[in-house]
Enzyme design. Structure first.
Site, PDB file in Angstrom:
ATOM      1  N   LYS A  86     -23.192  84.291  46.140  1.00  0.00           N
ATOM      2  CA  LYS A  86     -23.839  82.982  46.025  1.00  0.00           C
ATOM      3  C   LYS A  86     -24.612  82.905  44.708  1.00  0.00           C
ATOM      4  O   LYS A  86     -25.507  83.714  44.455  1.00  0.00           O
ATOM      5  CB  LYS A  86     -24.802  82.756  47.202  1.00  0.00           C
ATOM      6  CG  LYS A  86     -24.078  82.591  48.534  1.00  0.00           C
ATOM      7  CD  LYS A  86     -25.061  82.541  49.689  1.00  0.00           C
ATOM      8  CE  LYS A  86     -25.813  81.242  49.759  1.00  0.00           C
ATOM      9  NZ  LYS A  86     -26.733  81.231  50.938  1.00  0.00           N
TER      10      LYS A  86
HETATM   11  O1  G3P Z   1     -27.546  78.638  53.489  1.00  0.00           O
HETATM   12  C1  G3P Z   1     -28.572  77.849  52.900  1.00  0.00           C
HETATM   13  C2  G3P Z   1     -29.668  77.733  53.827  1.00  0.00           C
HETATM   14  O2  G3P Z   1     -30.078  79.012  54.195  1.00  0.00           O
HETATM   15  C3  G3P Z   1     -30.838  76.881  53.511  1.00  0.00           C
HETATM   16  O3  G3P Z   1     -31.169  76.401  54.741  1.00  0.00           O
HETATM   17  O4  G3P Z   1     -32.505  75.794  56.657  1.00  0.00           O
HETATM   18  O5  G3P Z   1     -33.552  77.086  54.765  1.00  0.00           O
HETATM   19  O6  G3P Z   1     -32.922  74.678  54.461  1.00  0.00           O
HETATM   20  P1  G3P Z   1     -32.632  75.977  55.167  1.00  0.00           P
END
Ligand code: G3P
Length: 227
Positions: A86
């Site tokens: 990533k």
């Molecule tokens: O995979 C990306 C993700 O981890 C971000 O998600 O829930 O932290 O906004 P969040």
């Protein structure tokens, strides 16, 4: 439609893998830190659980292209599996994506908040782009529309890059990115709990059992006594 788990919790992954046909795991530095152990050890354990075919997406920490490339090569060489690196779509990230693509390392362009970031990452050779749905919704944007726009652009220009929608806080967001044609979605533990649940399903099963027991008595299944 590929469904991945957005987590670095090894026990949870084990449990989920028994129950659901998941396609892989996405992690990020925040998720790995929650394990309170060496990140690389956690990643190796995840690979041991999911096997060599399911995807594991792992994020670099560096913010300069040459360091991102070095980190990505290290991860790709150290982690034996179907690993995607990533790379955040900061300015230096695009140079890293271009170079990693040329080196044959699979890349997920992450922290995508605009369709133009997604388009340029795809042109640079990213295998996936990861638009952050809820983080955009949270600032009065439209995460599902972003996903729909990216899918439309990739389809129009026949780009091979897939859309891995990420950052969900509710099942409605997941549902709408499915309708928008996202190729994949990665889902947190909290949201997954609601993904397959409906109270009427449980209520219906209770009714069936209650009707059956009125005639057969308790603990009798199709094959006779069950417990
Ligand atoms: O995979 C990306 C993700 O981890 C971000 O998600 O829930 O932290 O906004 P969040």
């Amino acid at each position: 439609m590929k469904i991945l788990l957005d987590t670095a919790e090894v026990d949870y992954i084990k449990r989920m893998q028994r129950a659901y046909p998941i396609d892989g795991i996405t992690t990020n530095p925040t998720l790995l830190v929650k394990a309170q152990r060496q990140g690389l050890d956690v990643l190796k354990e995840i690979l041991a659980v999911i096997g060599p075919e399911k995807m594991l997406h792992v994020q670099v920490l560096s913010t300069h292209a040459h360091e991102m490339i070095g980190e990505a090569e290290y991860l790709a060489n150290t982690l034996a599996g179907n690993v995607y690196i990533k790379i955040p779509v900061i300015a230096e990230g695009f140079a890293a994506i271009t170079s990693l693509h040329e080196r044959g390392i699979k890349v997920t362009a992450t922290a995508v908040f605009t369709a133009q970031q997604a388009l340029m990452a795809a042109k640079a050779g990213a295998d996936f782009v990861a638009p952050y749905v809820n983080r955009l919704d949270a600032i009065a944007g439209d995460g599902v529309k972003l996903v729909a726009d990216i899918v439309h652009i990739f389809t129009t220009y026949r780009l091979k890059t897939e859309v891995l929608a990420a950052s969900f806080k509710n099942v409605g967001q997941v549902h709408h990115v499915c309708l928008a044609g996202a190729h994949a979605a990665t889902i947190s533990k909290e949201v997954f709990q609601s993904l397959t649940y409906h109270p009427l399903t449980d209520w219906s099963v209770e009714q069936f059992i209650a009707d059956w027991e009125k005639f057969y008595g308790k603990g009798v299944g199709m094959r006779g006594i069950i417990h």
